[in-house]
Design a protein around this motif. Structure first.
Motif, PDB file in Angstrom:
ATOM      1  N   VAL A  98      -6.827   0.217   0.931  1.00 16.01           N
ATOM      2  CA  VAL A  98      -5.925   0.694  -0.120  1.00 16.01           C
ATOM      3  C   VAL A  98      -4.925  -0.374  -0.554  1.00 16.01           C
ATOM      4  N   PRO A 124       0.028  10.280   0.475  1.00 15.26           N
ATOM      5  CA  PRO A 124      -1.347   9.761   0.502  1.00 15.26           C
ATOM      6  C   PRO A 124      -1.798   9.179   1.839  1.00 15.26           C
ATOM      7  N   ARG A 135       1.743  -2.411   5.377  1.00 10.94           N
ATOM      8  CA  ARG A 135       1.017  -3.685   5.451  1.00 10.94           C
ATOM      9  C   ARG A 135       1.524  -4.521   6.625  1.00 10.94           C
ATOM     10  N   ALA A 151       7.453  -4.768  -4.215  1.00 15.42           N
ATOM     11  CA  ALA A 151       6.648  -3.943  -3.297  1.00 15.42           C
ATOM     12  C   ALA A 151       6.936  -2.461  -3.504  1.00 15.42           C
ATOM     13  N   LEU A 152       7.318  -2.107  -4.732  1.00 19.27           N
ATOM     14  CA  LEU A 152       7.643  -0.707  -5.052  1.00 19.27           C
ATOM     15  C   LEU A 152       8.624  -0.104  -4.042  1.00 19.27           C
TER      16      LEU A 152
HETATM   17  C1  QUE Z   1      -0.510   5.621   1.873  1.00 20.71           C
HETATM   18  C2  QUE Z   1       0.708   5.108   2.235  1.00 20.71           C
HETATM   19  C3  QUE Z   1       1.303   4.083   1.502  1.00 20.71           C
HETATM   20  C4  QUE Z   1       0.644   3.608   0.375  1.00 20.71           C
HETATM   21  C5  QUE Z   1      -0.582   4.142  -0.001  1.00 20.71           C
HETATM   22  C6  QUE Z   1      -1.156   5.130   0.755  1.00 20.71           C
HETATM   23  C7  QUE Z   1       2.542   3.470   1.881  1.00 20.71           C
HETATM   24  C8  QUE Z   1       3.016   2.372   1.086  1.00 20.71           C
HETATM   25  C9  QUE Z   1       2.297   1.966  -0.056  1.00 20.71           C
HETATM   26  C10 QUE Z   1       2.640   0.853  -0.905  1.00 20.71           C
HETATM   27  C11 QUE Z   1       2.308   0.880  -2.264  1.00 20.71           C
HETATM   28  C12 QUE Z   1       2.588  -0.199  -3.079  1.00 20.71           C
HETATM   29  C13 QUE Z   1       3.179  -1.317  -2.578  1.00 20.71           C
HETATM   30  C14 QUE Z   1       3.497  -1.350  -1.217  1.00 20.71           C
HETATM   31  C15 QUE Z   1       3.222  -0.292  -0.397  1.00 20.71           C
HETATM   32  O1  QUE Z   1       1.160   2.610  -0.391  1.00 20.71           O
HETATM   33  O2  QUE Z   1       3.176   3.878   2.873  1.00 20.71           O
HETATM   34  O3  QUE Z   1       4.076  -2.451  -0.724  1.00 20.71           O
HETATM   35  O4  QUE Z   1       3.470  -2.401  -3.378  1.00 20.71           O
HETATM   36  O5  QUE Z   1       4.164   1.747   1.429  1.00 20.71           O
HETATM   37  O6  QUE Z   1      -2.356   5.649   0.395  1.00 20.71           O
HETATM   38  O7  QUE Z   1       1.342   5.591   3.334  1.00 20.71           O
END
Ligand code: QUE
Length: 347
Positions: free
Chosen positions: A319, A138, A70, A25-26
């Motif tokens: 997103v 973002p 999420r 989950a990055l």
């Molecule tokens: C704004 C955000 C988040 C985002 C994208 C947005 C954010 C977040 C993630 C993210 C990205 C990749 C993953 C994941 C979460 O994306 O807070 O689990 O695999 O955690 O535009 O605030």
């Protein structure tokens, strides 16, 4: 040595290391991860055998992509707003602890750094970037606003604060050159894995100076933010979001570079929730005058309001869940939003 889920902490010499280990989950931060980071920081603050704290990732792809929004969306939709409220409460308290920390905190920003990833790095003393660092705030695309204390940090960079607001409004993808230009990064190295090793025998500033001398050249040495800073400052320094939007709409590029830049800016803004932009400008203007603790409190107020609007669940859906990047935001024009709805919540 402790080994809680997704967060590994250990001590090497006089360095406390907090390692994020949720690569699938990055490294997006769960509530449990926030608690684990905060308790390590709390413990080491009062431990005289610890001189420095390092925050790093186990995987090169991402330092941290933000909060686990999420999960927040899911608990919100299930009617459990208290779960998300508690998550942000604890996350911001951890961010504040970092901002007020009595020891150097070195963040190794390899790969993706977004949202909450800045919250666990930007408040520290040293932010190490590599040629592969990609930063962004973002949140407007998910119906939220820059939080984790970043509405304070982005107002207090060693560049004009209009650049900080620009980064929040557009969700601009920050290159390593942009990170260094803005001060979000303050040293560039090729390989972050040798920082902890170096700290065993060298003082921190010596380690970072040595590693930064050994670095290769950047692929994109030029920062577009630096190149276009005059336009950004003229456009983002004054007024409400609707006024900024009007300046962007009527901008007249003087050459091809400016035309391409303006096109990119307009493209980025299409992804944003209009209410997020309206709220963000009010939040940033107010937090330009406050300390970090008050800034976080204001973010919590605005954030909890936005989370209770359908745009948040819709933005996260578009997103991060369905990934169609086609959110339906309401209202779809900032003109139909009264900034006082958000400004009235601020300290
Ligand atoms: C704004 C955000 C988040 C985002 C994208 C947005 C954010 C977040 C993630 C993210 C990205 C990749 C993953 C994941 C979460 O994306 O807070 O689990 O695999 O955690 O535009 O605030």
């Amino acid at each position: 040595m402790s080994d809680q889920t997704f967060i590994k902490t250990r001590v090497e010499g006089r360095t406390g290391i907090i390692e994020l280990d949720r690569p699938k989950a990055l490294n997006s931060l769960t509530h449990e991860m926030v608690r684990a980071i905060d308790s390590a920081l709390e413990e080491w603050a009062g431990d005289d055998s610890i001189a420095t704290v390092i925050v790093q990732s186990t995987a090169p792809r991402a330092f941290c992509a933000g909060g686990d929004v999420r999960s927040v969306r899911e608990s919100d939709l299930a009617g459990d707003l208290a779960a998300g409220d508690a998550f942000f409460d604890d996350e911001y308290a951890m961010n504040l602890r970092m901002a007020q920390y009595p020891k150097p905190i070195v963040a190794l920003l390899e790969g993706v750094v977004m949202g909450g990833g800045f919250g666990i790095s930007a408040h520290g003393s040293h932010r190490v970037v590599t040629p592969r660092t990609v930063g962004a705030m973002p949140e407007a695309a998910i119906g939220f606003v820059p939080d984790v204390g970043m509405s304070f940090v982005l107002n207090n960079l060693p560049v004009d604060r209009a650049i900080g607001l620009f980064i929040g409004c557009t969700g601009w993808r920050l290159t390593p050159a942009d990170m260094l230009f803005t001060g979000l990064g303050n040293v560039l190295v090729d390989d972050v894995t040798s920082v902890a090793d170096g700290l065993r025998t060298e003082a921190m500033n010596d380690v970072l100076a040595r590693l930064s001398m050994e670095r290769s050249e950047l692929e994109e040495p030029e920062s577009l933010l630096e190149k276009h800073q005059q336009w950004i400052v003229e456009t983002f320094s004054e007024g409400s979001w609707v006024e900024i939007e009007e300046r962007i709409a009527s901008a007249e590029p003087r050459n091809e570079d400016e035309e391409a830049f303006l096109e990119k800016v307009r493209e980025c803004l299409k992804a944003a929730n209009p209410a997020s932009l309206v709220a963000m400008v009010e939040l940033f203007r107010r937090n330009a005058e406050t300390d970090v603790a008050t800034a976080l409190k204001n973010e919590l107020e605005i954030g909890s309001k936005l989370r209770r609007e359908p745009n948040f669940a819709e933005g996260v859906r578009a997103v991060l869940v369905d990934k169609d990047h086609a959110p339906h935001f309401e209202p779809d024009s900032a003109r139909n939003i009264n900034p006082q709805v958000y400004a009235g919540l601020l300290d």
